[in-house]
Motif scaffolding. Structure first.
Motif, PDB file in Angstrom:
ATOM      1  N   CYS A 109      -7.769   1.519   4.598  1.00  0.00           N
ATOM      2  CA  CYS A 109      -6.721   2.545   4.634  1.00  0.00           C
ATOM      3  C   CYS A 109      -7.320   3.949   4.606  1.00  0.00           C
ATOM      4  O   CYS A 109      -7.977   4.343   3.640  1.00  0.00           O
ATOM      5  CB  CYS A 109      -5.755   2.357   3.471  1.00  0.00           C
ATOM      6  SG  CYS A 109      -4.247   3.312   3.658  1.00  0.00           S
ATOM      7  N   HIS A 111      -8.251  -3.481   0.929  1.00  0.00           N
ATOM      8  CA  HIS A 111      -7.633  -2.633   1.953  1.00  0.00           C
ATOM      9  C   HIS A 111      -7.827  -1.154   1.617  1.00  0.00           C
ATOM     10  O   HIS A 111      -8.208  -0.354   2.475  1.00  0.00           O
ATOM     11  CB  HIS A 111      -6.143  -2.965   2.052  1.00  0.00           C
ATOM     12  CG  HIS A 111      -5.331  -1.957   2.792  1.00  0.00           C
ATOM     13  ND1 HIS A 111      -5.346  -1.854   4.168  1.00  0.00           N
ATOM     14  CD2 HIS A 111      -4.473  -1.001   2.353  1.00  0.00           C
ATOM     15  CE1 HIS A 111      -4.535  -0.864   4.532  1.00  0.00           C
ATOM     16  NE2 HIS A 111      -3.993  -0.338   3.454  1.00  0.00           N
ATOM     17  N   CYS A 138       0.128   3.407   3.542  1.00  0.00           N
ATOM     18  CA  CYS A 138       0.526   2.999   4.893  1.00  0.00           C
ATOM     19  C   CYS A 138       1.655   1.974   4.937  1.00  0.00           C
ATOM     20  O   CYS A 138       2.187   1.690   6.004  1.00  0.00           O
ATOM     21  CB  CYS A 138      -0.688   2.470   5.657  1.00  0.00           C
ATOM     22  SG  CYS A 138      -1.300   0.893   5.045  1.00  0.00           S
ATOM     23  N   CYS A 179       0.859  -1.180   0.000  1.00  0.00           N
ATOM     24  CA  CYS A 179       0.000   0.000   0.000  1.00  0.00           C
ATOM     25  C   CYS A 179       0.899   1.235   0.000  1.00  0.00           C
ATOM     26  O   CYS A 179       1.793   1.354   0.841  1.00  0.00           O
ATOM     27  CB  CYS A 179      -0.896   0.003   1.237  1.00  0.00           C
ATOM     28  SG  CYS A 179      -1.893   1.498   1.389  1.00  0.00           S
ATOM     29  N   TYR A 214       0.586  -6.926   0.771  1.00  0.00           N
ATOM     30  CA  TYR A 214      -0.378  -7.999   0.519  1.00  0.00           C
ATOM     31  C   TYR A 214       0.158  -8.937  -0.557  1.00  0.00           C
ATOM     32  O   TYR A 214       0.898  -8.524  -1.455  1.00  0.00           O
ATOM     33  CB  TYR A 214      -1.726  -7.408   0.088  1.00  0.00           C
ATOM     34  CG  TYR A 214      -2.356  -6.615   1.197  1.00  0.00           C
ATOM     35  CD1 TYR A 214      -3.154  -7.234   2.147  1.00  0.00           C
ATOM     36  CD2 TYR A 214      -2.124  -5.251   1.334  1.00  0.00           C
ATOM     37  CE1 TYR A 214      -3.702  -6.520   3.195  1.00  0.00           C
ATOM     38  CE2 TYR A 214      -2.666  -4.528   2.373  1.00  0.00           C
ATOM     39  CZ  TYR A 214      -3.454  -5.171   3.298  1.00  0.00           C
ATOM     40  OH  TYR A 214      -3.994  -4.464   4.332  1.00  0.00           O
ATOM     41  N   LYS A 260       1.470  -1.338   4.330  1.00  0.00           N
ATOM     42  CA  LYS A 260       1.083  -2.735   4.498  1.00  0.00           C
ATOM     43  C   LYS A 260       1.310  -3.469   3.184  1.00  0.00           C
ATOM     44  O   LYS A 260       1.098  -2.913   2.114  1.00  0.00           O
ATOM     45  CB  LYS A 260      -0.378  -2.863   4.903  1.00  0.00           C
ATOM     46  CG  LYS A 260      -0.639  -2.627   6.357  1.00  0.00           C
ATOM     47  CD  LYS A 260      -2.050  -3.028   6.688  1.00  0.00           C
ATOM     48  CE  LYS A 260      -2.252  -3.085   8.174  1.00  0.00           C
ATOM     49  NZ  LYS A 260      -3.559  -3.598   8.529  1.00  0.00           N
TER      50      LYS A 260
END
Length: 93
Positions: A40, A35, A22, A19, A26, A24
């Motif tokens: 988010c 997300h 942020c 992402c 995946y 993160k």
């Protein structure tokens, strides 16, 4: 001698989808899309009616209610047959 299919496996690189907001990461693009759409930068939309707890997932709210408040609720509510309400009875709801 190493078989060609084994050699191909050793050269595979795992593709990930981070992402940009942020950080993160995946394993699937669809997870990143979910997300971005639901998590988010989005305020939690599920609120506990008994305390200040808030979450972005309905399942997390259900887990919270069953874990944190079921004992409290069972002290005040009884089933029509006189039995106390238990988390195992309410788990399907």
């Amino acid at each position: 001698m190493i078989e060609s299919r084994t050699l191909g496996y050793l050269n595979c690189q795992k593709v990930t989808y981070p992402c940009k907001n942020c950080g993160k990461v995946y394993n699937y693009y669809s997870s990143l899309a979910r997300h971005l759409k639901h998590e988010c930068g989005v305020e939690p939309k599920f609120h506990c009616p008994l305390c200040p707890y808030r979450t972005k997932h309905k399942s997390s709210l259900n887990t919270h209610l069953n874990g944190r408040h079921m004992k409290l609720l069972s002290e005040f509510y009884t089933m029509p047959n006189g039995n106390k309400l238990s988390s195992s009875m309410n788990a399907g709801n």
